[in-house]
Structure formats: C-alpha cells, structure tokens
Design a protein around this motif. Structure first.
Motif, short mmCIF file in Angstrom:
data_model
loop_
_atom_site.label_atom_id
_atom_site.label_comp_id
_atom_site.label_asym_id
_atom_site.label_seq_id
_atom_site.Cartn_x
_atom_site.Cartn_y
_atom_site.Cartn_z
N VAL A 27 0.82 -1.21 0.00
CA VAL A 27 0.00 0.00 0.00
C VAL A 27 0.85 1.26 0.00
CG1 VAL A 27 -0.32 0.09 2.49
CG2 VAL A 27 -2.05 1.09 1.01
N MET A 29 4.23 1.45 -1.15
CA MET A 29 5.41 1.40 -2.02
C MET A 29 5.56 2.69 -2.83
SD MET A 29 5.76 -2.36 -3.69
CE MET A 29 6.37 -3.77 -2.77
N ASP A 30 4.46 3.16 -3.40
CA ASP A 30 4.53 4.35 -4.25
C ASP A 30 4.98 5.57 -3.45
OD1 ASP A 30 3.41 5.88 -6.87
OD2 ASP A 30 2.72 6.94 -5.09
N ALA A 33 8.65 5.30 -2.19
CA ALA A 33 9.63 5.55 -3.25
C ALA A 33 9.69 7.04 -3.58
CB ALA A 33 9.28 4.74 -4.49
N ASN A 34 8.55 7.70 -3.64
CA ASN A 34 8.56 9.13 -3.94
C ASN A 34 9.19 9.95 -2.82
OD1 ASN A 34 7.56 9.50 -6.61
ND2 ASN A 34 5.54 8.80 -5.91
N MET A 45 12.82 -1.42 -4.50
CA MET A 45 11.87 -2.20 -3.70
C MET A 45 12.14 -3.70 -3.77
SD MET A 45 10.74 0.80 -3.30
CE MET A 45 9.73 1.72 -2.15
N THR A 68 2.09 -5.92 4.86
CA THR A 68 1.20 -6.86 4.14
C THR A 68 2.04 -8.03 3.65
OG1 THR A 68 1.56 -5.62 2.08
CG2 THR A 68 -0.43 -5.11 3.31
N PRO A 69 2.60 -8.80 4.57
CA PRO A 69 3.64 -9.77 4.19
C PRO A 69 3.08 -11.07 3.62
CG PRO A 69 3.31 -9.80 6.54
CD PRO A 69 2.37 -8.77 6.01
N SER A 70 3.51 -11.41 2.42
CA SER A 70 3.28 -12.75 1.88
C SER A 70 4.38 -13.66 2.42
CB SER A 70 3.35 -12.72 0.36
OG SER A 70 4.66 -12.40 -0.05
N ILE A 195 -1.87 8.24 3.50
CA ILE A 195 -1.32 6.91 3.76
C ILE A 195 0.18 6.91 3.49
CG2 ILE A 195 -1.56 5.86 1.46
CD1 ILE A 195 -2.53 4.19 4.79
#
Lengths: 268, 268, 268
Positions: A27, A29-30, A33-34, A45, A68-70, A195
């Motif tokens: 949720v 990541m974007d 990174a910015n 990432m 949100t770990p897989s 967020i």
C-alpha cells in the motif's frame, strides 16, 4: 552533538544519494519511493527471497516493514537482514501493527535478535515489540493508541537489546538510544490523513543512517526533516490530496533554515 | 428513510472512524487507503491467509476486491470472509472484471453463497456475477460496457440470493435491494481517468455499512458522497492529475449541503 | 515516415482506447495505470499465472516489467508472453535493473528468444540485457549509469535478435531498430524524482504499438509524448509532488502542436 549536525546530515543524504532497499507493504510502495526520491536518495523495492539478500549487500540502507507480508516476502526479509548484517549495511525495522496480529508480531519480535540499527514505530507498536507487558499494545492496525511518552521504557529496552536507536512516532517524536533521549515536535495532524507518511519515515531513517553520521543524530535528523516538511506543507494545504503533494514538495526543497524553524528539537 | 439520512451517515463515518480491512488489488491500494482516510475512516490492507481471518473479526468492515489475486490472496480472502461472517462484520464484494476471466469469475461467484452485505460493480460485472445469461458480460477488464439499467434484473437476483444491497456503478449509479431501487446521478467523466475511483468505492461502501444505519441508505450515502466529491472536483480541475487531488480533497471536506447539491438522489 | 506521423499516432491511441495489460512491479502500478488512462488507453494489471495468458489474448498490448517479481508473477509473465505471441499481441519488455541481480537478469535475457516487439530501458539495462560484454552494466537498481549513446551497439544487437524496436532512455532517448536510429530530446531532470516515470513509459510504448502504425514510428511517438509532457510540466512545477501532477495533466492534454514544440526528434 550540536543541532547544526541535523542540516548537515540532510545535505549529506542529498549529496551521497544513498540507495535504499525497501522491503515494505504494497500500500505504501509508491509514496515511500517518492519520499526517498524527494529527500535525494534512490529507492529500490527489491524484496524477493532470491534477490533481497544479494541486493542488501550493495544497498546503502535497508528498510524492513512487514505491513502486508506474503510468505515469499517474509523469506525475502530474512534474506535481506542476513545480507545487510553480513555487509554491515544499516537496516531499520518498522514493526507495523505489532501486537495486533500474531504472525507478524512473532516475526517482528524475532528480528530483534538480528539487531536492527534502528526501529521506528508508533507507541503501541514499540510497546508490543518490546513485549515487556503481555497486555499492552496493538489491535487497531497502524494507528497509535498510546502516547509516545509511555513507550519510552519499551524503547529503552529495545535500544539495549539491539544496540540501536528507537524512534517513537507521535505528536512529539521521541528518539531513544542507550544513553540519550531526544524529542522532536513538529508535523501536522493532516499527516495522519495521508497513507504512508509513517511507513515512509522508516525508509527515510534508513537513508539517514547510511551517510556516516552519528546514528542517534541521524535518526533525529530523519524525523526532523520528515515532520518539518509536514509542518511546512500545512501552511499551503488544508485537505489530504493537496497536503500530500505539498509535503512531498517540502521534503524535496526544505532548507537548513526551515528544518530549524519547523522542527523543535530538544534533549531530554 | 428520508434524504436527510445521507449526510447523517456521512457524519457518522467521520465520528466513528471505522477500521476498514481492504483485501484489494495492488494497483489501487494507495488510492483506496487515501480515500478511506479522506472520508474519516481508517484503512488496513491486511490480506494474508494467516492474518486476514483474525483481522476481519476486529475490523469494522471488510472489502473483497480480487483485481490482481495471487493464490495467497485468494486464501486470505476466503479467511477474511469466514472471519467477517463469524463476527458479524459487514463485508463488500467488488467483482472486478467478472465474466472476463475464468478463475476470478468462479471465485467471485462462489462468494455469493457467503452472502456479502453489499456488492459493488459496473453493469457488466454485476450481470456476469449473477450469471443469469451465460452470454452476457465482461471481457474488457474493469470498464463497463453495458448500461446500468440493463443490470437491474441481475442486481435484483443477487440481492435476493444474498439478502444484501447491490450497487451498479455508471453515469447514474443504481442501488438495488430486495424491495427498493435508488438512483444517484452525480460524478464526472474524469473519474474514469483516475485509477481506483471505482475500486475505492467498494471500500467506502464497507465503511458506510459499518456505522449502524439502514444498509440500503448506507450504500446510497456511500455512492452519493463518493460521486458528489467527483462532481465538486470537476469545478476546479480539468485533467486527471489535478482532478485526483481535488477529488480526495472534496471527499475530505464535503459538507451536508454539498452532498445534497452535487448528488441527485431519487427513489425508483 | 514524416514527423507528422507522431501526433497522428498520439491521436490514434486516444481514439482507439487500447486495452493494455501491465505485468509490472508493485511500486509503479498506480502511476502506470494513471499514465495509461491519461494517454487515453485502458489499463489492466492482470498478472497471475492462471489468468495472464488468457488476458494477453484479448489485450491490445502487453508490458512485462519484472521490477519486484514473485515466483507467481514470473509464471504469469511467461504465460502472458506465450498468450501475446499466440494472438499476435504486441508486447514490450522493460528489463528493470538488468545486470544488477542474477535471477531477474537470467529471466529477462531468456525473454529475448520470445522476440518482444519492443524493449525499453536505461543504457545500463540495455547493455546488460544484450550481454555483449560480461563486465558491463548494472548494479545500482533502476538508475542509469551509462550514457545512452554507449548502448547503441547493444540496442542494435537486440533489435537484430528480436526483429523489434529498442528504446534507450536518457537525457536524449535513442530509438533503435535494424535499419533506423531516431533521437528524441525532451523531458526534464525532475522526471527522475518521480517514481515510475521510466516504468510507465514501457506501458505507453505498448499502447502506441497497438494502434497499427509503423512500429519504429510508434515507439518514437510514445517516447516523444511521454517526455514532451515532462518538459511541459516543468513550466509550472519545480518540486516532485506538484511536478508529478502537472506531468499527468500534460500527458492527458498534450496537443499535436505541443508534441512538436516540446520534443526535438531527429533521425540519425
């Protein structure tokens, strides 16, 4: 240590453009990174089990945020921590929602033995991570229910167990290491309405730890830059869409004078 | 039921700050979380098979949107539905691209038996989900090819099978339950040029269903708030970058008077 | 081929609204989808192994960008490539961070045999992908260390092996096919401060390849539209938050006259 150390570290990040590996939740990541780009660093990432360990050896800093770990990402996080420790790369643990969910709480607590260079979380997460009192902490996701002050004993405990720096986020952020406590008052309530403001801070801490400054100073400077931009943004924006934009702009353009003006930093 | 119910529900969401668990596709996680924050609720994207079921028991509402589902996320969605139903947590099914892709169509149709409290989709998705006519629906991803009116029989069928509320999104949104049909005309074509406006609506519906109002009214109010903000945003923005920002700002600041002014709501 | 071909292709994308399937990394899904919408196409991020192959047969164009690849996404990418090739759907390979990480480098190089219609990357990625010199390339994630000119031999090699078009991104973009080289000078340094500007270009290339124009012209036009919007955005924005918004707005509203004015295109 003088407060003039903080703008110097901010400029060192801009000069050195450290490469920050972020193993973080989908949720944010974007925005993460910015934010990393805005402060002058470079994000990657890379989080798979087959690549994360190798990458951590070339990265300047690493963020571990199990939001949100897989199963594959858990394996990638363990590989990244091992790679970072082997190479001496500073890494940051963000214990998102620690205490509220069993599996991630177990995972996050297990990483304490790997001695993160810094830990960054809300009061309830820091309390749950330290696990001094089984009844404390979490349950409502990433919002902080407790006050930052109440988490100082837990933060001190974590600092002693890891040898690292612990940042407690709140209206006043509190940075705790074995022998020092620093408080930063800045930011704005609208940060809670965008967020990833909290999650991106963990990545900023990793970037600041990577430029060779005193680690406690570096964590303080990271929090000060992040929240001073939040205070500045509130001067031109009053709703979360425009506030997010103004905050990213402020992270990018913040001057040493503005860092000093918008963030009140005091030793405790 | 009076139209004055709608602003009351909007304010109830802001007052209660419900915790909304979103099991959704990776492309819209950021905007969905920001929309949930903007309407005054709190998002958590917890979607793994090991955590999603537990989390659904403490969440106020749950969204299931299988837009880019991994096998692990499918398992997480089944766990969340089971957890939500056990705890009585309202949950929403968004049947993204139903009809166009076999595996997700099968998955989405299988969830009807679990009786979602609400379903939110475009006309083609609603038609494909109900599966009354094997030849109807889908194939072009998330864009709606059919008109909302044509989906009313399918929506009524789904409402009868689930006991829930069905929202058909279009230029005019149509909310269908077993005994009532309500139409909402609002929004703006630029909403189609911003990713996640549709997907985030499912999460908004979950938030609105969680505050204790009449479920049909709640789904109407969610659509009205969402699209009224879209209409308001078009007054200051004419291209998608600035429109997205203006829309999030409008979601945050929309007043009861603006809700009434920008959204035309009529019973059918 | 005349330069007037480029605005015609830009308008063809807006008229035909091609459906672009993006198998891409999680960090850029949001911006990629918004860019695809802004240029008038329609995005779908369908990337699972069970759906990606079927979807590639109905999509107008496909992007393969292994930036944060899980094992399931690798399988989805192979399925999408097979589906695209079976249906004759144009597809684009973006070799993110090729050369810097072993597993993805192996995967990306293996896709050359599947003959992508276009390849889009930074100079270091193109050099590493062609693998003409084992010592060249990568190691710093997605930033380009080498200059675009130095990658022309590698690009020519890739064009010959695939029969496709190769775009080298840099301050001046260079488009290479078997018999033609075109240079595009445009854009702005702030594009490097917004995540996903490079990654979204691969999706734009896929959209442009799908409307039936000469493939080399289409790849040139895609780069010109993308970077002309970047140049235009810099006229009103000077920090990355506001720059991102202005860039998306410019992608949406760019006129034929502005395409010509902001992008200098020359045959080599």
């Amino acid at each position: 240590m003088a407060t003039s150390a903080y703008p110097e570290i901010m400029h060192a990040v801009r000069d050195q453009e450290p490469l920050i590996q972020c193993l973080t939740n989908g949720v944010v990541m974007d925005i993460t990174a910015n934010v990393i780009l805005a402060i002058g660093a470079s994000p990657a990432m890379c989080d798979t089990s087959t690549e994360a360990g190798d990458f951590a050896q070339v990265a300047s800093g690493v963020l571990i945020n199990a939001g949100t770990p897989s199963n594959e990402q858990y394996a990638g996080m363990r590989a990244a921590v091992a790679g970072a420790n082997e190479a001496g790369t500073p890494w940051v643990l963000d214990p998102v929602a620690c205490g509220g969910l069993k599996e991630r709480t177990r995972f996050q607590r297990s990483l304490i033995a790997d001695k993160p260079h810094a830990i960054r979380g809300n009061a309830s997460e820091i309390i749950a991570l330290a696990n001094l009192d089984e009844n404390a902490g979490g349950g409502r996701g990433v919002d902080s229910a407790d006050e930052a002050e109440a988490a100082i004993p837990a933060a001190r405990n974590l600092a002693e167990r890891t040898g690292g720096i612990v940042g407690i986020s709140g209206a006043t952020d509190i940075i705790v290491s074995q022998n020092r406590i620093t408080k930063i008052t800045s930011g704005h309530p609208l940060m809670q309405k965008v967020i990833g403001t909290g999650c991106s801070l963990g990545a900023v801490v990793a970037a600041y730890l990577s430029v060779g400054a005193d680690p406690h100073d570096a964590v303080v400077a990271a929090h000060a830059h992040h929240s001073a931009a939040g205070a500045k943004a509130a001067e031109t924006a009053s709703a979360p869409g425009s506030y997010k934009l103004a905050w990213v702009d402020a992270l990018y353009a913040l001057t040493a004078e503005e860092l000093d003006r918008y963030a009140q930093i005091e030793e405790a």
